[in-house]
Design a protein around this motif. Structure first.
Motif, PDB file in Angstrom:
ATOM      1  N   LEU A 149       0.323  -0.967  -0.312  1.00 30.10           N
ATOM      2  CA  LEU A 149      -0.019  -0.131   0.073  1.00 30.10           C
ATOM      3  C   LEU A 149       0.887   1.307   0.368  1.00 30.10           C
ATOM      4  O   LEU A 149       0.795   1.881  -0.939  1.00 30.10           O
ATOM      5  CB  LEU A 149      -0.884  -0.209   1.257  1.00 30.10           C
ATOM      6  N   VAL A 150       1.799   1.750   0.763  1.00 25.83           N
ATOM      7  CA  VAL A 150       2.949   2.448   0.785  1.00 25.83           C
ATOM      8  C   VAL A 150       3.632   2.730  -0.151  1.00 25.83           C
ATOM      9  O   VAL A 150       3.701   3.418  -1.282  1.00 25.83           O
ATOM     10  CB  VAL A 150       3.728   2.110   1.640  1.00 25.83           C
ATOM     11  N   ILE A 151       4.278   1.550  -1.200  1.00 25.95           N
ATOM     12  CA  ILE A 151       4.486   1.605  -2.412  1.00 25.95           C
ATOM     13  C   ILE A 151       3.669   2.056  -3.123  1.00 25.95           C
ATOM     14  O   ILE A 151       3.916   2.841  -4.192  1.00 25.95           O
ATOM     15  CB  ILE A 151       5.101   0.437  -2.697  1.00 25.95           C
ATOM     16  N   ILE A 152       2.273   1.647  -3.092  1.00 28.04           N
ATOM     17  CA  ILE A 152       1.600   2.324  -4.253  1.00 28.04           C
ATOM     18  C   ILE A 152       1.150   3.210  -4.429  1.00 28.04           C
ATOM     19  O   ILE A 152       0.625   4.698  -4.969  1.00 28.04           O
ATOM     20  CB  ILE A 152       0.335   1.533  -3.883  1.00 28.04           C
ATOM     21  N   GLY A 153       0.888   3.858  -3.188  1.00 26.62           N
ATOM     22  CA  GLY A 153       1.126   5.691  -2.406  1.00 26.62           C
ATOM     23  C   GLY A 153       2.156   6.416  -2.743  1.00 26.62           C
ATOM     24  O   GLY A 153       2.158   6.904  -3.424  1.00 26.62           O
ATOM     25  N   ILE A 154       3.552   5.345  -2.668  1.00 27.32           N
ATOM     26  CA  ILE A 154       4.950   6.592  -3.321  1.00 27.32           C
ATOM     27  C   ILE A 154       4.377   6.899  -5.104  1.00 27.32           C
ATOM     28  O   ILE A 154       4.620   7.537  -5.868  1.00 27.32           O
ATOM     29  CB  ILE A 154       5.793   6.018  -2.683  1.00 27.32           C
ATOM     30  N   GLU A 155       4.290   5.454  -6.094  1.00 28.16           N
ATOM     31  CA  GLU A 155       3.830   5.015  -7.021  1.00 28.16           C
ATOM     32  C   GLU A 155       2.918   6.940  -7.141  1.00 28.16           C
ATOM     33  O   GLU A 155       3.395   7.260  -8.298  1.00 28.16           O
ATOM     34  CB  GLU A 155       3.557   3.788  -7.851  1.00 28.16           C
ATOM     35  N   LEU A 156       1.730   6.513  -6.415  1.00 27.72           N
ATOM     36  CA  LEU A 156       0.576   7.757  -6.792  1.00 27.72           C
ATOM     37  C   LEU A 156       1.098   8.970  -7.079  1.00 27.72           C
ATOM     38  O   LEU A 156       0.876  10.213  -7.608  1.00 27.72           O
ATOM     39  CB  LEU A 156      -0.306   7.141  -6.059  1.00 27.72           C
TER      40      LEU A 156
END
Length: 155
Positions: free
Chosen positions: A72-79
């Motif tokens: 979830l954090v990785i997805i947030g960083i990508e976004l």
């Protein structure tokens, strides 16, 4: 018959672009706060799990939960990176959006409980993975650059 002059159109577009930039900056600040909050939550969960008996051991169920949170954090960083690109380049790369989708699906696959999940859902996930992978392959293997330009080029 168009009664609005080109000068008025340019002024309106200028203010719309400023409004759009303001909203994007607000989204960046909120996303950064959410990512920081999620990171602190992961740290707290890991810390708490390490200190509960048996000490310094984390159960498989907790590990899967923590990995889901990491993704979830990785997805947030990508976004966040995508939104930053929107503000710096005034465009969005479609391949980056597809990669965010792939990352989200990988997260879902990692935390899914296969024993308690309907087979049709698993088949749908498989089709979704294949579709995203094929889309990413076609976008990256083509010679074209797939970008969505957001601001007027004449500014």
């Amino acid at each position: 018959m168009n009664t609005v002059s080109p000068l008025v159109n340019n002024v309106i577009i200028k203010y719309i672009n400023k409004f759009q930039t303001l909203i994007i900056k607000a989204v960046i600040v909120m996303m950064a706060f959410v990512i920081l909050s999620a990171t602190l939550e992961i740290g707290w969960i890991v810390f708490k799990d390490l200190l509960t008996p048996p000490l310094f051991l984390i159960g498989v169920e907790q590990i899967l939960d923590v990995f889901g949170l990491f993704f979830l954090v990785i997805i947030g960083i990508e976004l966040l990176e995508t939104v930053k690109m929107i503000i710096t380049e005034s465009s969005m790369n479609v391949d980056v959006i597809i990669l965010v989708g792939v990352t989200a699906i990988v997260r879902k696959v990692m935390i899914i409980d296969i024993k308690n999940t309907a087979p049709m859902f698993l088949m749908g996930m498989g089709v979704l993975i294949l579709a995203l992978a094929a889309t990413y392959y076609l976008i990256t293997s083509s010679e074209k650059e797939f970008k969505c330009t957001l601001n007027d080029e004449n500014e």
